[in-house]
Design an enzyme around this catalytic site. Sequence first.
Site, PDB file in Angstrom:
ATOM      1  N   HIS A 116       8.094   0.839   4.789  1.00  0.00           N
ATOM      2  CA  HIS A 116       6.829   0.511   4.108  1.00  0.00           C
ATOM      3  C   HIS A 116       5.817   1.656   4.295  1.00  0.00           C
ATOM      4  CE1 HIS A 116       3.920  -2.969   2.851  1.00  0.00           C
ATOM      5  NE2 HIS A 116       3.529  -1.802   2.348  1.00  0.00           N
ATOM      6  N   ARG A 128       6.465  -5.785  -2.783  1.00  0.00           N
ATOM      7  CA  ARG A 128       6.501  -6.619  -1.586  1.00  0.00           C
ATOM      8  C   ARG A 128       7.931  -7.162  -1.495  1.00  0.00           C
ATOM      9  NH1 ARG A 128       2.601  -4.433  -0.192  1.00  0.00           N
ATOM     10  NH2 ARG A 128       0.539  -5.272   0.324  1.00  0.00           N
ATOM     11  N   GLU A 144       9.627  -8.002   6.907  1.00  0.00           N
ATOM     12  CA  GLU A 144       9.425  -6.738   7.618  1.00  0.00           C
ATOM     13  C   GLU A 144       8.517  -6.926   8.838  1.00  0.00           C
ATOM     14  OE1 GLU A 144       7.913  -4.755   4.022  1.00  0.00           O
ATOM     15  OE2 GLU A 144       6.010  -4.466   5.085  1.00  0.00           O
ATOM     16  N   SER A 188       5.161  -6.997 -17.735  1.00  0.00           N
ATOM     17  CA  SER A 188       4.098  -7.655 -16.968  1.00  0.00           C
ATOM     18  C   SER A 188       3.751  -8.907 -17.767  1.00  0.00           C
ATOM     19  CB  SER A 188       2.888  -6.735 -16.795  1.00  0.00           C
ATOM     20  OG  SER A 188       2.496  -6.215 -18.038  1.00  0.00           O
ATOM     21  N   ARG A 189       2.795  -9.702 -17.300  1.00  0.00           N
ATOM     22  CA  ARG A 189       2.510 -10.938 -18.047  1.00  0.00           C
ATOM     23  C   ARG A 189       1.823 -10.636 -19.372  1.00  0.00           C
ATOM     24  NH1 ARG A 189      -0.483 -13.585 -13.124  1.00  0.00           N
ATOM     25  NH2 ARG A 189      -1.231 -11.450 -13.204  1.00  0.00           N
ATOM     26  N   LEU A 203       2.907  -2.745 -14.774  1.00  0.00           N
ATOM     27  CA  LEU A 203       2.298  -1.471 -15.168  1.00  0.00           C
ATOM     28  C   LEU A 203       0.785  -1.527 -14.899  1.00  0.00           C
ATOM     29  CD1 LEU A 203       3.334   1.215 -16.576  1.00  0.00           C
ATOM     30  CD2 LEU A 203       2.204   0.338 -18.619  1.00  0.00           C
ATOM     31  N   GLY A 204       0.447  -1.634 -13.620  1.00  0.00           N
ATOM     32  CA  GLY A 204      -0.962  -1.656 -13.221  1.00  0.00           C
ATOM     33  C   GLY A 204      -1.413  -0.264 -12.814  1.00  0.00           C
ATOM     34  N   ARG A 205      -2.353  -0.207 -11.851  1.00  0.00           N
ATOM     35  CA  ARG A 205      -2.902   1.094 -11.436  1.00  0.00           C
ATOM     36  C   ARG A 205      -1.792   2.009 -10.917  1.00  0.00           C
ATOM     37  NH1 ARG A 205      -7.331  -2.696  -8.985  1.00  0.00           N
ATOM     38  NH2 ARG A 205      -5.433  -3.432  -8.003  1.00  0.00           N
TER      39      ARG A 205
HETATM   40  P1  NAP Z   1      -2.570  -3.827 -10.168  1.00  0.00           P
HETATM   41  O1  NAP Z   1      -3.320  -2.683 -10.720  1.00  0.00           O
HETATM   42  O2  NAP Z   1      -3.219  -5.154 -10.036  1.00  0.00           O
HETATM   43  O3  NAP Z   1      -1.232  -3.988 -11.027  1.00  0.00           O
HETATM   44  C1  NAP Z   1      -0.380  -5.059 -10.906  1.00  0.00           C
HETATM   45  C2  NAP Z   1       0.477  -5.173 -12.167  1.00  0.00           C
HETATM   46  O4  NAP Z   1       1.401  -6.247 -11.984  1.00  0.00           O
HETATM   47  C3  NAP Z   1      -0.318  -5.460 -13.419  1.00  0.00           C
HETATM   48  O5  NAP Z   1       0.233  -4.696 -14.453  1.00  0.00           O
HETATM   49  C4  NAP Z   1      -0.080  -6.945 -13.669  1.00  0.00           C
HETATM   50  O6  NAP Z   1      -0.153  -7.195 -15.059  1.00  0.00           O
HETATM   51  C5  NAP Z   1       1.335  -7.120 -13.104  1.00  0.00           C
HETATM   52  N1  NAP Z   1       1.591  -8.479 -12.650  1.00  0.00           N
HETATM   53  C6  NAP Z   1       0.811  -9.223 -11.825  1.00  0.00           C
HETATM   54  N2  NAP Z   1       1.353 -10.427 -11.642  1.00  0.00           N
HETATM   55  C7  NAP Z   1       2.484 -10.455 -12.373  1.00  0.00           C
HETATM   56  C8  NAP Z   1       3.472 -11.450 -12.611  1.00  0.00           C
HETATM   57  N3  NAP Z   1       3.389 -12.670 -12.055  1.00  0.00           N
HETATM   58  N4  NAP Z   1       4.512 -11.140 -13.416  1.00  0.00           N
HETATM   59  C9  NAP Z   1       4.602  -9.930 -13.985  1.00  0.00           C
HETATM   60  N5  NAP Z   1       3.689  -8.932 -13.794  1.00  0.00           N
HETATM   61  C10 NAP Z   1       2.648  -9.212 -13.001  1.00  0.00           C
HETATM   62  O7  NAP Z   1      -2.020  -3.497  -8.702  1.00  0.00           O
HETATM   63  P2  NAP Z   1      -1.678  -2.071  -8.077  1.00  0.00           P
HETATM   64  O8  NAP Z   1      -2.907  -1.490  -7.496  1.00  0.00           O
HETATM   65  O9  NAP Z   1      -0.885  -1.275  -9.060  1.00  0.00           O
HETATM   66  O10 NAP Z   1      -0.738  -2.544  -6.852  1.00  0.00           O
HETATM   67  C11 NAP Z   1       0.411  -3.312  -7.129  1.00  0.00           C
HETATM   68  C12 NAP Z   1       1.055  -3.815  -5.835  1.00  0.00           C
HETATM   69  O11 NAP Z   1       1.797  -2.763  -5.232  1.00  0.00           O
HETATM   70  C13 NAP Z   1       0.123  -4.276  -4.727  1.00  0.00           C
HETATM   71  O12 NAP Z   1      -0.356  -5.589  -4.963  1.00  0.00           O
HETATM   72  C14 NAP Z   1       1.015  -4.196  -3.508  1.00  0.00           C
HETATM   73  O13 NAP Z   1       1.715  -5.406  -3.313  1.00  0.00           O
HETATM   74  C15 NAP Z   1       2.014  -3.096  -3.870  1.00  0.00           C
HETATM   75  N6  NAP Z   1       1.777  -1.880  -3.059  1.00  0.00           N
HETATM   76  C16 NAP Z   1       2.748  -1.449  -2.208  1.00  0.00           C
HETATM   77  C17 NAP Z   1       2.530  -0.310  -1.459  1.00  0.00           C
HETATM   78  C18 NAP Z   1       3.563   0.217  -0.523  1.00  0.00           C
HETATM   79  O14 NAP Z   1       3.209   0.908   0.424  1.00  0.00           O
HETATM   80  N7  NAP Z   1       4.839  -0.071  -0.741  1.00  0.00           N
HETATM   81  C19 NAP Z   1       1.315   0.381  -1.538  1.00  0.00           C
HETATM   82  C20 NAP Z   1       0.359  -0.099  -2.410  1.00  0.00           C
HETATM   83  C21 NAP Z   1       0.601  -1.224  -3.173  1.00  0.00           C
HETATM   84  P3  NAP Z   1      -0.426  -8.660 -15.649  1.00  0.00           P
HETATM   85  O15 NAP Z   1      -1.635  -9.199 -14.926  1.00  0.00           O
HETATM   86  O16 NAP Z   1      -0.637  -8.417 -17.105  1.00  0.00           O
HETATM   87  O17 NAP Z   1       0.802  -9.459 -15.376  1.00  0.00           O
HETATM   88  C1  8YV Z   2      -0.357  -0.594   3.161  1.00  0.00           C
HETATM   89  C2  8YV Z   2       0.217  -1.572   0.913  1.00  0.00           C
HETATM   90  O1  8YV Z   2       0.424   0.271   3.878  1.00  0.00           O
HETATM   91  O2  8YV Z   2      -1.921  -1.241  -0.005  1.00  0.00           O
HETATM   92  C3  8YV Z   2      -0.929  -1.977   0.072  1.00  0.00           C
HETATM   93  O3  8YV Z   2      -0.836  -3.040  -0.559  1.00  0.00           O
HETATM   94  O4  8YV Z   2       1.243  -2.161   0.883  1.00  0.00           O
HETATM   95  C4  8YV Z   2       0.114  -0.378   1.773  1.00  0.00           C
HETATM   96  O5  8YV Z   2      -0.665   0.616   1.205  1.00  0.00           O
HETATM   97  C5  8YV Z   2      -0.176  -1.936   3.748  1.00  0.00           C
HETATM   98  O6  8YV Z   2      -1.149  -2.777   3.245  1.00  0.00           O
HETATM   99  C6  8YV Z   2      -0.270  -1.863   5.251  1.00  0.00           C
HETATM  100  O7  8YV Z   2      -0.044  -3.077   5.826  1.00  0.00           O
END
Ligand code: NAP
Ligand code: 8YV
Length: 326
Positions: free
Chosen positions: A283, A236, A265, A178-179, A156-158
């Site tokens: 993705h 991921r 991927e 989450s942790r 439950l992050g951003r």
């Molecule tokens: P964020 O604000 O850092 O949130 C991450 C959340 O995960 C936090 O609530 C954190 O809480 C929790 N977390 C981290 N490590 C953990 C663990 N080992 N076990 C359980 N919970 C854990 O990050 P965000 O900006 O929301 O982005 C999250 C991720 O989404 C990115 O890192 C990226 O991999 C993925 N993403 C994917 C796409 C896509 O296109 N599919 C796009 C953007 C992002 P705690 O620290 O309290 O554990």
């Molecule tokens: C991007 C993402 O598309 O921001 C991230 O972590 O997974 C995506 O928004 C990716 O980084 C592109 O390779």
Amino acid sequence: MTGEKPDVMLIGSKKPVIVGGLEPAVTLHHLFDAKDQDAFIKSLADKVRALAVAYTANKIDANFMQRFPKLDQISSFGVGYDHIDAKWAGEHGIIVTNTPDVLNEEVADTALGLLLCTIREFPQADRYVRAGKWAQAHYPLTKATLRNRTVGIVGLGRIGKAIARRLEAFGIPVVYHSRNPQPDAKYKYYPKLIDMARDVDTLMVIVPGGAATQNMVDRQVLEALGPNGILINMARGSVVDEPALIEALKTRKIYSAGLDVFANEPQVPKELLEMDHVVLFPHLGSSTEVTRAAMDQLVVDNILAWAAGKPPLTPVPETPYPPKRR
Ligand code: NAP
Ligand code: 8YV
């Protein structure tokens, strides 16, 4: 920084926002233009002070960073930075920046879209119409519904919070794992993922990749989710044990899955491609022109801040500013 323009290496394609934003302030070297990338790096290694990483398939590990003895900053595209050894960077006085926040709403929209597609089989229904089957019979009623589901958000992050807000508007109960508990969250917190998986029927995964989350959604978690269970992975591919997921889907230990990300991927396992009860996205969480441009701009702005001798805008937690002295 005054005088000569600093040397920056761009790793990735020449995106107009990045190139146009950086070129007035830095001397930009395009790694992807080089016929021999190794020789190109060797010829510039002593000069390059920053990397702009626009292609996240390039692993930026200790060996790679060590090749640039004067490296100050790595400005990476994307909020996830599991392709970079940020811990090593922090220990060696290198700042790593990512592109958080500017993509939250876009990725949350995609997450809801993928959830609805998976539950209500919208891509399958579209294929049905295109195949000319509607004239023979209505598309079958879907067994799954979003109604009466509880969504367990893993991370439950951003972005997780932006997804939770949308689910609330849909009238769907939200809980999370989450942790650490989030002080400002009113949703039920589960310290253990397996306990949450047992209590919910839908998991929405949006944690960072990397060693700490590798395969955290494993066979046991999938079995706990149960036969009505739906897994959405927006995080991921590495976070989900892919062979265990394929097995759980084949044997109907879970109901369905919606996947935006994959372990290897852009390769997608043949078993998933052949299943009709999964929804597969390439993705595309953040992939609109406007959001990608905002992410590109943040890559630029972090480099421009460094070039102007100012603090980075969005350093990752492993590399706080000011950097460790070398
Ligand atoms: P964020 O604000 O850092 O949130 C991450 C959340 O995960 C936090 O609530 C954190 O809480 C929790 N977390 C981290 N490590 C953990 C663990 N080992 N076990 C359980 N919970 C854990 O990050 P965000 O900006 O929301 O982005 C999250 C991720 O989404 C990115 O890192 C990226 O991999 C993925 N993403 C994917 C796409 C896509 O296109 N599919 C796009 C953007 C992002 P705690 O620290 O309290 O554990
Ligand atoms: C991007 C993402 O598309 O921001 C991230 O972590 O997974 C995506 O928004 C990716 O980084 C592109 O390779």
